[in-house]
Design an enzyme around this catalytic site. Structure first.
Site, short mmCIF file in Angstrom:
data_model
loop_
_atom_site.label_atom_id
_atom_site.label_comp_id
_atom_site.label_asym_id
_atom_site.label_seq_id
_atom_site.Cartn_x
_atom_site.Cartn_y
_atom_site.Cartn_z
N GLU A 40 0.83 -1.22 0.00
CA GLU A 40 0.00 0.00 0.00
C GLU A 40 0.86 1.27 0.00
OE1 GLU A 40 -4.35 -1.02 1.74
OE2 GLU A 40 -2.81 -0.83 3.29
N GLY A 106 -12.64 -2.80 0.04
CA GLY A 106 -13.65 -3.58 -0.63
C GLY A 106 -14.71 -2.65 -1.21
N ILE A 199 -14.56 -7.92 4.96
CA ILE A 199 -15.95 -8.24 4.58
C ILE A 199 -15.97 -9.16 3.35
CG2 ILE A 199 -18.21 -7.29 3.95
CD1 ILE A 199 -17.30 -6.40 6.75
N MET A 219 -10.15 -1.32 6.86
CA MET A 219 -9.95 -1.70 8.26
C MET A 219 -9.11 -0.72 9.09
SD MET A 219 -9.49 -5.81 7.55
CE MET A 219 -9.50 -6.31 9.25
N GLU A 220 -8.83 0.47 8.53
CA GLU A 220 -7.97 1.42 9.27
C GLU A 220 -8.42 2.88 9.22
OE1 GLU A 220 -6.59 -0.47 6.67
OE2 GLU A 220 -5.95 -2.14 7.93
N ASP A 243 -11.63 -5.51 -4.41
CA ASP A 243 -12.61 -6.60 -4.44
C ASP A 243 -14.01 -6.01 -4.26
OD1 ASP A 243 -13.36 -6.92 -1.34
OD2 ASP A 243 -11.24 -6.48 -1.50
#
Ligand code: ADE
Length: 275
Positions: A40, A106, A199, A219-220, A243
């Site tokens: 990333e 996602g 997810i 998630m952050e 995704d």
């Protein structure tokens, strides 16, 4: 004697002014750039001029310049707690003028494709609240410093958001999905949700879209947004889709995360260019 003192004082003043010119005391504070895992940040780290690595409490921070802008880059690790640790350390040690989180997410919004970039207008923690029989009722926790309740949706800094909007015209995104029928990736603005789960569920994805109006999930970002909000530092989260957050998410993530990560990095670079 007095004349000698005058000449001495004058020389000392000129010397001090010269020193100030050579080493500006008030050098510009850096822009902090965070990503969760190596890929990333790789593309941006490769573009840092004169990189220096500094360790604080065992964590690496890379300082230098990108596009002549002072920057400090660091990996947080995955999840909200890891992200909050690094956001706090970077604010404490580098006093950045802004924090940008770059990475993958996602897709939740209808019609999105892997490689698309979502600039977060707001960030919401989708797992912070009361778990009732009817689902989660979100709330913002109190800032222990002043007992003020945090918002449920943290707003992105308006100046950074405006820079991102201006950067869109010049950014060149890579195609993650190669099939000819699939359109080119694009940038949009929207709600980015954060939680401590990856997810891979269509029902959960639909809930995030229908009830919280989410465009992308990760998630952050929401944790970094909360730290920045509580310490009053401008923040922006930029995510590219790896995704569709559905039952195929693990496999799609493997296929698309590298390209997606670069697309988010490309928009950050463009922002630094026009800053
Ligand atoms: N980051 C990338 N894809 C994700 C997903 N489906 N859920 C949470 N975080 C993600």
């Amino acid at each position: 004697m007095i004349n000698k003192l005058r000449i001495y004082a004058k020389s000392a003043l000129i010397f001090t002014l010269l020193l100030i010119c050579i080493h500006p005391i008030h050098a510009q504070n850096p822009t902090a750039i965070l990503g969760a895992f190596e890929e990333e940040l790789t593309w941006l780290i490769e573009r840092v001029d004169d990189p220096q690595v500094e360790q604080i409490m065992g964590y690496d921070f890379t300082t230098g310049e990108i596009e002549e802008q002072p920057v400090v880059l660091a990996l947080t690790g995955v999840g909200k707690v890891n992200a909050a640790i690094m956001a706090t350390l970077i604010l404490e040690h580098f006093q950045p003028e802004a924090v940008i989180f770059t990475g993958v997410a996602g897709g939740i919004g209808l019609g999105c494709i892997p490689g698309d970039v979502v600039v977060g207008t707001t960030n919401v923690q989708h797992d912070m609240g009361d778990m009732t029989p009817d689902g989660i009722e979100l709330f913002g926790v109190r800032n222990p410093l002043n007992q003020q309740r945090n918002p449920i949706y943290f707003s992105a800094d308006s100046t950074l958001l405006e820079l991102a909007r201006r950067a869109v015209d010049a950014v060149e995104l890579e195609r993650a999905v190669i099939e000819p029928k699939v359109r080119n990736p694009r940038v949009s603005c929207g709600v980015i949700a954060t939680g401590d789960t990856f997810i891979t569920s269509t029902p959960k994805k639909d809930e995030l879209r229908d009830y919280l109006k989410v465009n992308a999930v990760e998630m952050e970002g929401g944790a970094v947004a909360q730290v920045c909000y509580q310490f009053n530092v401008p923040c922006l989260v930029i995510r590219a889709l790896s995704d569709y957050s559905d039952e195929n998410a693990d496999a799609d993530f493997e296929k698309y995360y590298r390209t997606a990560a670069r697309n988010a990095n490309r928009l950050v670079l463009q922002i630094l260019q026009i800053q």
